[in-house]
Design a protein around this motif. Structure first.
Motif: not given
Ligand SMILES: Nc1ncnc2c1ncn2[C@@H]1O[C@H](COP(=O)(O)OP(=O)(O)O)[C@@H](O)[C@H]1O
Ligand SMILES: [Mg+2]
Lengths: 342, 246
Positions: B13, B16, B18, B37-44, B53, B85
């Motif tokens: 992005f 970033i 991701a 962890d949060n921000g690791a890219g799982k949701s992406t 996406f 999520q």
């Protein structure tokens, strides 16, 4: 809370679960009593009865004919506005678009065009203005307030330029046909009122029973969720603004026909009356709530109160004050209602 | 050949990154725990698979065929379902309307098509019963408990028999009893031959239902191993970076 013994998952239990849960859902009567349009309707009837008691000419067919025709133009525009407000947007340009459409129709008639050409060109102008709003808002992600405020200025200025700041009243060979559309009547009810009733039914049907309508509510409720689940959010938003432009154009065609002339100041300040109508009818400016009947009855209430004030001898210049106060009051009421239900 | 194959998936992005070069295989009837962890890219990653996406680079293959999903409907069409999520629910709509959002059943009256509410209510009622949930099809989502909202989000994945079900933190913010129901459901999906990806922060959930655990850290996959060969301690180390890779 349902009793957990009713939740074994054997097949024959399904019907039973349905029966039990159906009883616990809100009944239709409860829903009606909790709805704003219902209470606005009650208020409307009460005001009419009181007015008729104070001023017996109020409920005469002549006065009713005028009142209904007067709110028909606002009500028609309020329907398109409802589509926009359902998505969480706003359209401040509808009054100016009305002025521009009026001038376009007037100029074409003056140039001796066929009445159908004038009508179609008027509708196309409204749709185009709406489409420009919609593209800027949905695809370029500009704030609706800014975009439609810009269009308010642009459309009004175009109307002034095109009309060369003159009133247009020589409508050529098709004047009578064109003027009948907005100025005529069928079975004692003026054509704009028929149009309003027809469009209210149409919009009500679309809002409640079409996927497009449900998407308007979904976008207003949670735009992100709508996007994730695959609702074509951008296209629907664009179409909502086109609908607002189109209803402004329909109202413009009819009001020009009724008045038999087009001036570039037509519709000035109407955006607020239109927005007030939808909000009084229960639309939530944050999106996701509102309806076609609400727009109809909201427009009716404002006009009846305005008419009542006139009859009571209140200076008509107070109108702006009370429309403004109404918007704020309706939003305040919505706040209080929202707090209660959460 | 695996059911779903991701090859070298990257997604950025702007500046970033991701996701960086993620490979992942999913087999039929397998539950994979995706942790990080949060921000690791799982949701992406989930959103790339689900068509929300488009990956910046890389390839997604389903049943061996390369897929180019332009929108969520494309992925759903091919049997990929997601529980997002934040659940992605519209509070102002009913449970049934939420379940069918984006794929409403319609009835034709001549040239006009209207929503088939009767079918929406019966079908979602059946699914809620199947999920053993106390959710009522006609209730507005804004009046629902966390567990009922969860049921609505999960019910969406049951409209059609999916091949792959992606669940992004389905057990966050619900009660212990409801967590157990969700985990039971995951096992039922697995028994039907679906591949399930479970994103969760809850170690016990992953170690109860998953066959395999995948760990992501700052956009890359740092571990992918059978649950039997791993331990909560090792996974914790991988998530935090105390263990670099496994
Ligand atoms: N739509 C987006 N636009 C910009 N950055 C994003 C977007 N979605 C996610 N990111 C970024 O990508 C990274 C991974 O996010 P995410 O996939 O949500 O992580 P996780 O689900 O593992 O917590 C984060 O740095 C996040 O800020
Ligand atoms: Mg996430």
């Amino acid at each position: 809370m349902a009793d957990s013994t009713q939740h074994s998952a054997t097949v024959q239990d399904f019907a039973r679960i349905d029966e039990v849960t159906a009883l616990k859902e809100r009944t239709i009567a409860q829903k009606v009593f909790a709805s704003q349009p219902f209470w606005v309707t009650i208020a409307l009837i009460l005001i009419c009865l009181i007015m008729n008691w104070v001023e017996p000419t109020f409920l005469t067919s002549g006065n009713l004919y005028n009142i209904t025709r007067n709110f028909a133009f606002i009500g028609i525009m309020a329907l398109g506005m409802t589509a926009v407000i359902l998505t969480g947007g706003i359209d401040l340009s509808v009054g100016s678009v009305m002025g521009l459409v009026g001038v376009v129709c007037g100029l074409l008639l003056q140039a001796e065009s066929h009445w159908a050409v004038a009508v179609l060109a008027g509708l196309a102008t409204g749709a185009l203005a709406g489409a420009v709003n919609g593209v800027l808002i949905a695809y370029l992600r500009l704030p609706p307030f800014v975009v439609t405020l810009g269009m308010l200025s642009v459309a009004r200025s175009l109307a002034v330029v095109l009309s060369q700041n003159k009133m247009i009243y020589e409508f050529g060979p098709y004047a009578d046909q064109f003027n009948w559309i907005g100025g005529g009547q069928i079975l004692g009810i003026s054509n704009p009122v028929w149009m309003l009733v027809l469009l209210t039914a149409l919009f009500g049907l679309v809002f409640n029973f079409s996927a497009w309508g449900r998407y308007l509510y979904a976008i207003g409720g949670n735009e992100n969720a709508a996007r994730l689940t695959g609702v074509p959010v951008d296209r629907i938003k664009l179409q909502a603004y086109v609908a607002a432009g189109l209803t402004a154009a329909i109202a413009a065609v009819m009001i020009v026909g009724w008045q038999g002339s087009a001036i570039n100041a037509l519709g000035t300040g109407y955006e607020l009356r239109v927005i007030a109508s939808t909000v009084i009818g229960g639309a939530n400016l944050m999106g996701g709530e509102g309806g076609a009947y609400g727009a109809f009855v909201g427009a009716a209430l404002i006009e009846v109160i305005r008419n009542a004030l006139l009859m009571a001898g209140v200076d008509s210049n107070w109108q702006g004050t009370f429309v403004g106060a109404f918007i704020v009051l309706a939003v305040l009421l919505e706040r209080i209602r929202g707090k209660k239900s959460d | 050949m695996a059911l779903l194959e991701l090859r070298d998936i990257s997604k950025h992005f702007g500046a970033i990154e991701a996701l960086r070069g993620v490979d992942l295989d999913l087999e039929r009837g397998e539950v994979v725990g995706l942790m990080g962890d949060n921000g690791a890219g799982k949701s992406t990653l989930v959103k790339c698979i689900a068509g929300n996406f488009r990956p910046s680079t890389g390839e997604i293959r389903l049943d061996g065929e390369v897929q180019h999903f332009h929108k969520p409907a494309d992925a759903r069409e091919r049997g990929i379902e997601v529980v997002y999520q934040d659940l992605a629910l519209c509070n102002n709509l009913t449970a049934a309307e939420n379940v069918f959002l984006g794929r409403e059943p319609k009835k034709s009256y001549g040239p006009f098509k209207f929503l088939d509410y009767a079918q929406m209510y019966t079908r979602s009622g059946e699914i809620f019963a199947e999920l053993k949930s106390e959710t009522r099809p006609r209730d507005l989502v804004k009046r629902m408990s966390g567990g009922q909202r969860q049921a609505v989000a999960i019910a969406r994945t049951r409209l059609k028999d999916a091949k792959v079900v992606l669940m992004d933190e389905p057990t966050a913010a619900i009660s212990v009893r409801q967590v157990k129901e969700v985990l039971d459901l995951i096992l039922r999906l697995r028994d039907k031959g679906m591949a399930v990806v479970l994103i969760s922060h809850r170690m016990p959930d992953v170690f109860t239902v998953c066959d395999r655990v995948v760990v992501m850290r700052r956009g890359t996959k740092v571990a992918d191993k059978a649950i039997a060969d791993s331990s909560p301690e090792e996974v914790t180390g991988l998530i935090t970076g105390a263990i670099r890779a496994a």
